[in-house]
Design a protein around this motif. Sequence first.
Motif, PDB file in Angstrom:
ATOM      1  N   TRP A   1       0.862  -1.190   0.000  1.00 25.53           N
ATOM      2  CA  TRP A   1       0.000   0.000   0.000  1.00 25.53           C
ATOM      3  C   TRP A   1       0.899   1.241   0.000  1.00 25.53           C
ATOM      4  CZ3 TRP A   1      -5.178   0.027  -0.534  1.00 25.53           C
ATOM      5  CH2 TRP A   1      -5.862   1.229  -0.308  1.00 25.53           C
ATOM      6  N   PRO A   2       0.588   2.235  -0.834  1.00 24.50           N
ATOM      7  CA  PRO A   2       1.512   3.366  -0.980  1.00 24.50           C
ATOM      8  C   PRO A   2       1.635   4.204   0.292  1.00 24.50           C
ATOM      9  CG  PRO A   2      -0.553   3.800  -2.133  1.00 24.50           C
ATOM     10  CD  PRO A   2      -0.581   2.352  -1.711  1.00 24.50           C
ATOM     11  N   HIS A   3       2.886   4.497   0.657  1.00 21.08           N
ATOM     12  CA  HIS A   3       3.209   5.431   1.731  1.00 21.08           C
ATOM     13  C   HIS A   3       2.490   5.088   3.044  1.00 21.08           C
ATOM     14  CE1 HIS A   3       5.138   7.772  -1.352  1.00 21.08           C
ATOM     15  NE2 HIS A   3       3.999   7.938  -2.000  1.00 21.08           N
ATOM     16  N   ARG A   4       2.613   3.829   3.462  1.00 25.17           N
ATOM     17  CA  ARG A   4       1.972   3.448   4.730  1.00 25.17           C
ATOM     18  C   ARG A   4       2.517   4.240   5.905  1.00 25.17           C
ATOM     19  NH1 ARG A   4       1.900  -2.688   6.028  1.00 25.17           N
ATOM     20  NH2 ARG A   4       4.066  -2.576   5.337  1.00 25.17           N
ATOM     21  N   TRP A   5       3.789   4.655   5.813  1.00 23.46           N
ATOM     22  CA  TRP A   5       4.408   5.411   6.902  1.00 23.46           C
ATOM     23  C   TRP A   5       3.690   6.732   7.154  1.00 23.46           C
ATOM     24  CZ3 TRP A   5       5.832  10.183   5.343  1.00 23.46           C
ATOM     25  CH2 TRP A   5       6.033  10.382   3.966  1.00 23.46           C
ATOM     26  N   ALA A   6       2.993   7.251   6.114  1.00 23.02           N
ATOM     27  CA  ALA A   6       2.323   8.544   6.271  1.00 23.02           C
ATOM     28  C   ALA A   6       1.213   8.483   7.324  1.00 23.02           C
ATOM     29  CB  ALA A   6       1.740   8.998   4.932  1.00 23.02           C
ATOM     30  N   GLY A   7       0.742   7.281   7.612  1.00 16.56           N
ATOM     31  CA  GLY A   7      -0.287   7.170   8.647  1.00 16.56           C
ATOM     32  C   GLY A   7       0.212   7.626  10.000  1.00 16.56           C
ATOM     33  N   ALA A   8       1.528   7.436  10.246  1.00 19.60           N
ATOM     34  CA  ALA A   8       2.088   7.864  11.529  1.00 19.60           C
ATOM     35  C   ALA A   8       2.013   9.378  11.686  1.00 19.60           C
ATOM     36  CB  ALA A   8       3.530   7.390  11.654  1.00 19.60           C
ATOM     37  N   VAL A   9       2.099  10.103  10.579  1.00 18.36           N
ATOM     38  CA  VAL A   9       2.010  11.564  10.637  1.00 18.36           C
ATOM     39  C   VAL A   9       0.630  11.986  11.133  1.00 18.36           C
ATOM     40  CG1 VAL A   9       2.174  13.692   9.291  1.00 18.36           C
ATOM     41  CG2 VAL A   9       3.708  11.767   8.798  1.00 18.36           C
ATOM     42  N   ALA A  10      -0.399  11.262  10.723  1.00 18.90           N
ATOM     43  CA  ALA A  10      -1.757  11.606  11.153  1.00 18.90           C
ATOM     44  C   ALA A  10      -1.969  11.364  12.643  1.00 18.90           C
ATOM     45  CB  ALA A  10      -2.774  10.802  10.343  1.00 18.90           C
ATOM     46  N   LEU A  11      -1.096  10.548  13.248  1.00 19.38           N
ATOM     47  CA  LEU A  11      -1.202  10.301  14.687  1.00 19.38           C
ATOM     48  C   LEU A  11      -0.601  11.421  15.529  1.00 19.38           C
ATOM     49  CD1 LEU A  11      -0.345   6.529  15.241  1.00 19.38           C
ATOM     50  CD2 LEU A  11      -2.464   7.678  15.832  1.00 19.38           C
ATOM     51  N   LEU A  12       0.273  12.219  14.931  1.00 18.59           N
ATOM     52  CA  LEU A  12       1.016  13.205  15.711  1.00 18.59           C
ATOM     53  C   LEU A  12       0.114  14.199  16.447  1.00 18.59           C
ATOM     54  CD1 LEU A  12       4.069  13.917  13.377  1.00 18.59           C
ATOM     55  CD2 LEU A  12       3.951  12.479  15.421  1.00 18.59           C
TER      56      LEU A  12
END
Length: 788
Positions: free
Chosen positions: A503-514
């Motif tokens: 899935w593209p850019h799964r790491w970006a989900g962590a940004v939404a947690l900030l």
Amino acid sequence: MRIAICSFVAGVAWLQCRAALPTWRALAFGAALLLACLMVRRPRGRIPLLIAGGALLGFGWAAFLAGGALADQLAAVDEGRDVTLVGTIDNLPYRFDGGVRFNFAVEHVVGGALKVPPRVALSWYSGSRGTVAAVGDFEPGQRWQLTVRLQRPHGNANPGGFDYEAWLLEQGVRATGYVRADDGNRLLDAFVAAPGAVVERVRAALRARIQAALAGRTYAGVVVALVIGDQRGIEQADWQVFNRTGIGHLISISGLHITMIAGLAAWAVSALWRRSFFTDARLPLRLPAQKAAALAGTVVALLYVLLAGFGVPAQRTLYMLSVVALALWMGRLAAVSHVLCTALAVVVLLDPWAVLWPGFWLSFGAVAVILFAGHGRIGPPPTGPRGALLLAGRTQWAVTAGLVPLTLLLFGQVSIVSPVANAVAIPLVSFVVTPLALAGSLVPGPPGDWLLLLAHWMVEMLAWLLRLMAGWPAAVWRAPAPQAWVFALGLGGILWMLMPRGWPHRWAGAVALLPMLLQRPDHPRDNTFRVTAFDVGQGMALLVETERHRLLYDTGPAYAPGANGGSRVILPYLRMRGIATLDGIVVSHGDTDHTGGALAVLEGVDAGWVASSLPAGHAIVRAVRRHVRCSAGQHWEWDGIAFDMLHPTPASYDDTQLKTNARSCTLRISNGRRTVLLAGDIEAAQEAALVDRAADRLRADVLLAPHHGSGTSSTPAFLQTVHPDIAVFQVGYRNRYHHPKPEVYDRYGTLGALRLRTDDAGALTLDFGANVAWRGYRNEHARYWYGR
């Protein structure tokens, strides 16, 4: 069907957030609208109608059950009256230091037409209210005649706190009270046969068996909880360790334990059933072994859930196993999501108040996260020991990460060490400790005792490891309960992170947690301050907040061993707000209704200093890094807010004849425009001394009524000097001291002061700026079961 079930649950949750139940006309209109939705057959409009129809059905069903539950209400005029009841003990009694608590199923009222709810919760105290030892041990199913004094359900109402009134409503308890000392109190029948009484008697026997084998052992309560689900014997300090390490869900009969036990039963029956083909029975010809195993697993799960007291996680597991077994019997393969939704529907259908409790959301949320994280994985599941470890690690990661938004919303904290702690605790507790505890409680004699001792030793070793982990400074991440948009953003981020590989850019989900993780507690601004008067019952506890500082004034009462205003009220509130430190604590004097929660607060948060009038050897003084003796003339400023200690005088400490009330720390707080006076439990003599010594500094907009409005305080001269616009009474509902005294309460009314009571309004929040604005928790968070 899944959409309709989720909508049904949403409708039930909607009803539980309402301040009043709908009228019958509104319900009739909703029923007509629902019928219209069901008659529409157009495919394009089907989903919106399913959502609307499911929500209406859930709302109406919950309202119907709530109306029936509230119908059995004790009349207000009957509170505090002595009444003699005949009935049976219908739950597992809990003995504590000084008494016993139990639920009482009322059969009839002796000698009167007084209407009493069919189920009441009673306490029988030793001493002046009756002697428990004189009547022997209480057992479920016993019939008693008891003279009791009842009141309507009432609990402390605080943000972030436990809603005791909602819990009583869910249990069907519509009055609480205590047993009065009376010669007519007597046991009528040793056992009244009923299905519920049989189950509770078995639970009581197993608890007694475990307590006898583990007498004096530290974690006997944990073993009891694993066998019968009764968690009341676990110490509060142990719960803090379990919660900090994120393994609290295991210290009960959890879904994992039930599945494991049911699986063992199904495996055993399947093996024996298949081997019976070589005997004359040839059972597989009569019933396939797979169906026999499914039936055995479901029956064992049902028995274990009954032992657990039918909690929500146990119910969820039972219903899921039952749906799977039913699908197998009918020859239909059930999708896991269908199984989960069916269990969800059954739980909420039978208990619409389940949606009020964190366990409901965490239980179903954990399974939903596992399903979501496993959806779309390519290839067969890993095999072998290494594959099993990888799968377990992946599942643990998914559950830990997936529940972060929900955990922060419900508890204001997330355990950082939870993955490691659960990696050790889950296999040990589920596959070793629980089977040993169950076997030990069922096997008589020394062999059973040895098994229980072995289970206890393993719990002891696990607790030692958990204490080490809980002691790590970074064991827990704290943040305020998120706002709706922050929660939605964090939840979306977590779902993005748990998408399948590729899935593209799964790491970006962590940004939404900030935004959720980096929130900071809100605070007053611009030369204002806030005072929160907690609803702690008969006691005092107030939080004072400026822009960058926080002060706790008193810590509430001690309710029972391990239960106090600190652990039950103050710490949950601080966690919900994301507050981990207090700049200072003022403990006004030594009475337990002011000091009862101090040690719990000091263990739960960091405090810069403690000011009190306590003697040097007091436990609170010994527990703090820096202690300051309260003394008139002390002054400090935080963020432009002035704090002045007006009492006691230094000379008063030399008078050994003074009562503790006479040395109550009296604190004046002002921003130059508005002022609050916190007077502790000072009485008439101290009030007169303050009028003589500091009359020019007593004027205040808000006065915390001295000594809870007792008849020994709030003298006319003192009130005239203070002349408050608002008077705050921190008192317990129907407290035995009858505070505030009617004549004192009227004295404030004659003065023109607005009188606010925590037993009526719940926790009070007062904001001091150019004016004083106040709000009560029961008004802001109004619910239909509050009866207001």
